[in-house]
Each structure stands twice: as structure tokens, then as C-alpha cells.
Scaffold this active site. Structure first.
Site: not given
Length: 550
Positions: A11, A505
């Protein structure tokens, strides 16, 4: 010499380029294809290559496939043992076949490439190189112990060793099917999340649970005293019923997550303590999907025997592209430099940004002080999309493709999770000026530029930055210093206005989508989300101006 690294088999397909021992480019295919994780983590997707990422890496360096001295494919099909029938029994042969054909697939995808230049690098060796060779020196020391753990490679689940003078010595190699990563993946699936994708959600959920099943898990997951571990098959339904996707989470699910998280941390501490005793080295580098578990990383740092712990920013499988390329460079006798940072992806010029804004017909401005303009917006509790510089390699937004908010308002946690379409239990993270970090955040290592550890928030700061304080009193910190002068200036200007050197953030994307990468991506995200201000290159776009134009 020029070496391209390719990750494709499991992946997060990615590509990386190393030229004369220097890391010059690295990117994940998802940033180009706009498909989260690049492809499905299933055996029959092993043929899918990071074609766009690879082509971009070559273009960024101004070279062609024919110019490459080698291509590292971070999986060696010769190591696969057919008796591992517990692992994808219906599809394992197909995955192995696709991996064997990778040189021909790559030659088709990259015309001009000689397939004989493709080298199979064992999966965990590539992970190890991404950590041990890419890590920065500590007070001049470059020799490091290295620990890699994930779900699986060809026939192994973790590797423990050491890099001395750039050479890897393998001290322990965990044979499958015993795997900390696979058990955590199984739990992820049992809790209704996506295997090989959503393990971080289990980690977040764990903080709201009680580890009341820890005793049972200690019997089922046991270190063996030699750098290895024995795992029994676990019937998780004996602890908590299987959760359907999108069904409500119950207390038993959080308790099971907490129990598994706690056991993972205990076992990792045992394994790295053994590694320290065997190597006598002061510094540790980590990679593999398990190394993205920032809670466990902090336990390894705070309670383990090593003076310094460095984690590869792209610790998951994407990082094996870089590790494979570094491994080939070192094997060719090249002096290999530490990676320069995580900002290894695509960047866009001022002209590119202006052209995208003009095509979109948006009203924009160029403020005299972009950092102060953004700080003022955040002080007014506006949400800001921050699109600057080269994009990040790895899963963390580090101030290049970030969504920013004011940490002083607790409601911003739910606000951002709603904007991004995320589960309510998931935290958001702080970025902080490096010189102020130690007075606010404790226990984890500082500086912490890659957001790969959790830190305890000081008692007298928890009420000042409530949006970034998780339920257990911790926060996943990113420190910012003068290596990113624009971002540091913005934080300084925000502190001047608010007295707080911290800004929220989180990654600039919405649920199910990769982080934005191009100006077009960020404009689509901005246009479809209730974000107040977009800072793209030197320009800003205000939501209010778009509304006025309707």
C-alpha cells in the site's frame, strides 16, 4: 550515481530519487492520482505502480529512465515462503507473481528503463535504510541501532539491527505469522475501521478507554527474550463485539483499543531494551508502520534506554521507496547523506500560483507581510489554508499543506473535525516555536519537527491551548525553527498578538481525500470547505471576497 526507489507491493505506493548520495525528491502516488493511499491494500493491486510519482521524481532532477544506475523495488519475492497460508491464502501467489514481474512492469511504465537495472531490496531492509541511513547525526554520531516493525514484509514482521559506518547488521528478524503490526491491523478491522489505513484512529480511540483487557493480551502477545515476539491468534469478539463501519463506538471498543495500545507499548519497550543491550549504541532510528504510532514512540523515548530516538517521517510503506534507493546508493559505495527534511515533494512557483488563481477567476491580494496577515486572521479565530513550498513526504502535514486554527478556543476541535469530516474523538495537533516548546510540552523529545511523538501539556498551559490538548492531557507536537522562516515568522506574529506561541496544525484535506498537493487541489478544497483565508504562495484569498462577488 542515480538511484530510483519504488514502493508498490502492499500500500501507499511512492517513488524517491537519490543522486550522488543525496535525497533530491520523494512523493507518494496519492498526491498525483488524488486516490487516498494510492490504491487498495490488497494482493491483487500489487501490479499498480507509482508511475506519476516516479516520472515526477525524474523530471525534477532533469534525468530520464535510461540515466538511472539502478531502481530499488522494496520487496524481494524470492523471500516469500509458500507455507504462510494464514496470510491472504487465496491471493498470495498472485502478489508474488506481480512482484516478480515488477522489472518488466517498470520498464513499460518508464520507457527507456533497462529492466535488468531493477533490484529487489527486502522490504524490511528498505525500511531500515529509510531510518538508519536517512537519520541526522547526533553530536557527530551517525551509528545507530535500528528497529523496524509493521504488519509484514515477505516472510517477516520486524527487524532489529544496527548501522555502523553505513552497513546494516541484522540482529533479529521476526518470522511470520507472529506480528505486532498484523494484530493491530486485525483490531483496526474489528473496530470497523480500514485495515492498513486507519490504525491511527485506534491509537486516538485508546486514550478514551481503560486497558481492562491488558492481562489477557499479555498472555496472547509475549516477547521471547531474544528480540522476538510470540503472538497467538486473537478472537477480539471475546472482548468487544465487532463494530460495523459507521456504527456507534461503545466503551468496550475504547477499552479494547486502550488494552492493545498499552500492550504494544510494553512489548516495544522490551524489544528495544534488548536491542540496546546487544548494540551498546546510544541512538535509535525507527521505521515501519508501527513507528507511526506516536504514543508508543514516546514510551520508547521516555521509558526506553536510548538517548535519542529518530523516526522516519514517512515511516509507513511509502518510506521504503527512499530506503531502497539509499540502500542501493550505499551498496554502490556512495557516501549517503541524511535526508534534508520531509519537504521532498512538488513545489509551485509564484507564477504557478497566480496563474491558478487567475484561471479560477478569484480575487486575491499580495500582502506586504504574509506572515502577519495570516497571524491576524488566526487571532480573529479564522481558519486558514496554508499552501507553501514543497509538499511533505509521509502522512503528516508539517506546515507545507496545512489547515491552521487558533488553539485558544476549545470549540475549534469540533469545528475542524466537522470541516474535515473526521470522527469526533480524533485530536488536532499544535505547531509551536521551537524556542518556546520546552515550557509548554514535556516528556517527548524536543525539538520534534515531524509530529511523530506525543508530549504532555504543562498544567498551566492546558487552559490556554485547549483545542490541541487530547483527552489524556497530551498533544502531538511539531516544533518550528528558522529552517522554515516564513512559518516561524507567522508563529512569532501570532504570539505577539495573543501571547501564545502555538497554532493548530492539521492536514489540508477532507475525509477520504489525500492532502492537497497542487494549486488546483487547494483551490478545490478551499472552494468546498468553510475556510476563511487561503495563503497560497505570496497571495491570500479571503472567503469574504468570494461571498461579496456572488
Amino acid at each position: 550515481m542515480r538511484f530510483l526507489g519504488i514502493n508498490a507491493v502492499f500500500h501507499d505506493p511512492a517513488a524517491a530519487l537519490v543522486v550522488d548520495g543525496q535525497t533530491v525528491a520523494a512523493a507518494e502516488e496519492e498526491r498525483f492520482s488524488r486516490r487516498k493511499h494510492g490504491k487498495q491494500p490488497v494482493p491483487f493491486s500489487a501490479w499498480e505502480l507509482p508511475e506519476q510519482a516516479a516520472r515526477w521524481c525524474l523530471e525534477a532532477a532533469g534525468i530520464t529512465p535510461a540515466d538511472l544506475d539502478g531502481v530499488a523495488y522494496s520487496y524481494d519475492p524470492a523471500l516469500v515462503r509458500p507455507e504462510l497460508d494464514r496470510l491472504d491464502p487465496a491471493w498470495e501467489d498472485l502478489r508474488t507473481l506481480y512482484a516478480r514481474r515488477a522489472p518488466q512492469f517498470l520498464a513499460t511504465a518508464l520507457p527507456g528503463l533497462d529492466p535488468d537495472r531493477v533490484v529487489f531490496v527486502p522490504h524490511h531492509v528498505a525500511h531500515a535504510a529509510s531510518a538508519g541511513l536517512a537519520a541526522p547525526p547526533v553530536q557527530g554520531r551517525r551509528d545507530r541501532a535500528v528497529f523496524v516493525a509493521d504488519g509484514r514484509g515477505e516472510d517477516a514482521a520486524h527487524l532489529a539491527g544496527a548501522y555502523r559506518d553505513g552497513e546494516l547488521e541484522v540482529l533479529a528478524r521476526q518470522s511470520l505469522p507472529h506480528s505486532l503490526g498484523l494484530i493491530y491491523e486485525d483490531l483496526t478491522d474489528h473496530l470497523g475501521f480500514q485495515r492498513s489505513s486507519d490504525e491511527y484512529k485506534v491509537m486516538a480511540l485508546a486514550s478514551s478507554g481503560t486497558p481492562r483487557f491488558l492481562g489477557e493480551l499479555r498472555e496472547l502477545i509475549r516477547p521471547t527474550g531474544d528480540g522476538l515476539v510470540h503472538t497467538e491468534p486473537i478472537d477480539f469478539s471475546a472482548f468487544a463485539k465487532r463494530r460495523a463501519k459507521d456504527a456507534d463506538l461503545a466503551a468496550e471498543h475504547a477499552d479494547l483499543a486502550a488494552s492493545m495500545q498499552h500492550r504494544l507499548e510494553e512489548v516495544l519497550l522490551d524489544l528495544v531494551t534488548w536491542l540496546h543491550e546487544r548494540t551498546g549504541l546510544r541512538d535509535l532510528a525507527m521505521a515501519g508502520g508501527v513507528a507511526l504510532n506516536c504514543v508508543a514512540n514516546t514510551r520508547v523515548f521516555a521509558d526506553g534506554p536510548f538517548d535519542d530516538v529518530w523516526v522516519q517521517p514517512a515511516a509507513g510503506d511509502a518510506g521504503t521507496a527512499l530506503g531502497g534507493a539509499l540502500h542501493l546508493a550505499r551498496a554502490a559505495g556512495e557516501p549517503v547523506a541524511p535526508m534534508p527534511g520531509a519537504d521532498l515533494g512538488r513545489g509551485w512557483s509564484e507564477a504557478d500560483c497566480a496563474a491558478a488563481l487567475d484561471r479560477a477567476g478569484l480575487r486575491y491580494e499580495r500582502p506586504a507581510d504574509l506572515a502577519d496577515t495570516v497571524a491576524a486572521a488566526l487571532a480573529r479565530n479564522e481558519l486558514v489554508a496554508w499552501f507553501q513550498g514543497r509538499s511533505e513526504y509521509g502522512p503528516r502535514a508539517l506546515g507545507r499543506r496545512s489547515l491552521l486554527a487558533n488553539p485558544m478556543h476549545a470549540a475549534n476541535l469540533d469545528r475542524l473535525n466537522d470541516v474535515k469530516g473526521r470522527e469526533s474523538f480524533r485530536p488536532i495537533a499544535p505547531m509551536v516555536r521551537a524556542e518556546r516548546a520546552a515550557e509548554i510540552f514535556r516528556r517527548g523529545p524536543l525539538p520534534s519537527p515531524y509530529m511523530l511523538f506525543v508530549h504532555d501539556v504543562a498544567d498551566d498551559w492546558r487552559d490556554r491551548v485547549p483545542a490541541v490538548v487530547h483527552t489524556d492531557g497530551t498533544a502531538r507536537v511539531q516544533t518550528v525553527d528558522s529552517s522554515d522562516p516564513l512559518l516561524e515568522r507567522m508563529l512569532h506574529r501570532f504570539e505577539e498578538r495573543t501571547g501564545v506561541p502555538v497554532v493548530v496544525n492539521t492536514s489540508l484535506n477532507t475525509a477520504g481525500r489525500p492532502m492537497v498537493d497542487s494549486p488546483r487541489d487547494v483551490l478545490e478544497c478551499f472552494g468546498s470547505s468553510p475556510i476563511d483565508l487561503l495563503a497560497i504562495g505570496p497571495f491570500v484569498v479571503r472567503r469574504a471576497h468570494i461571498t461579496e462577488g456572488r
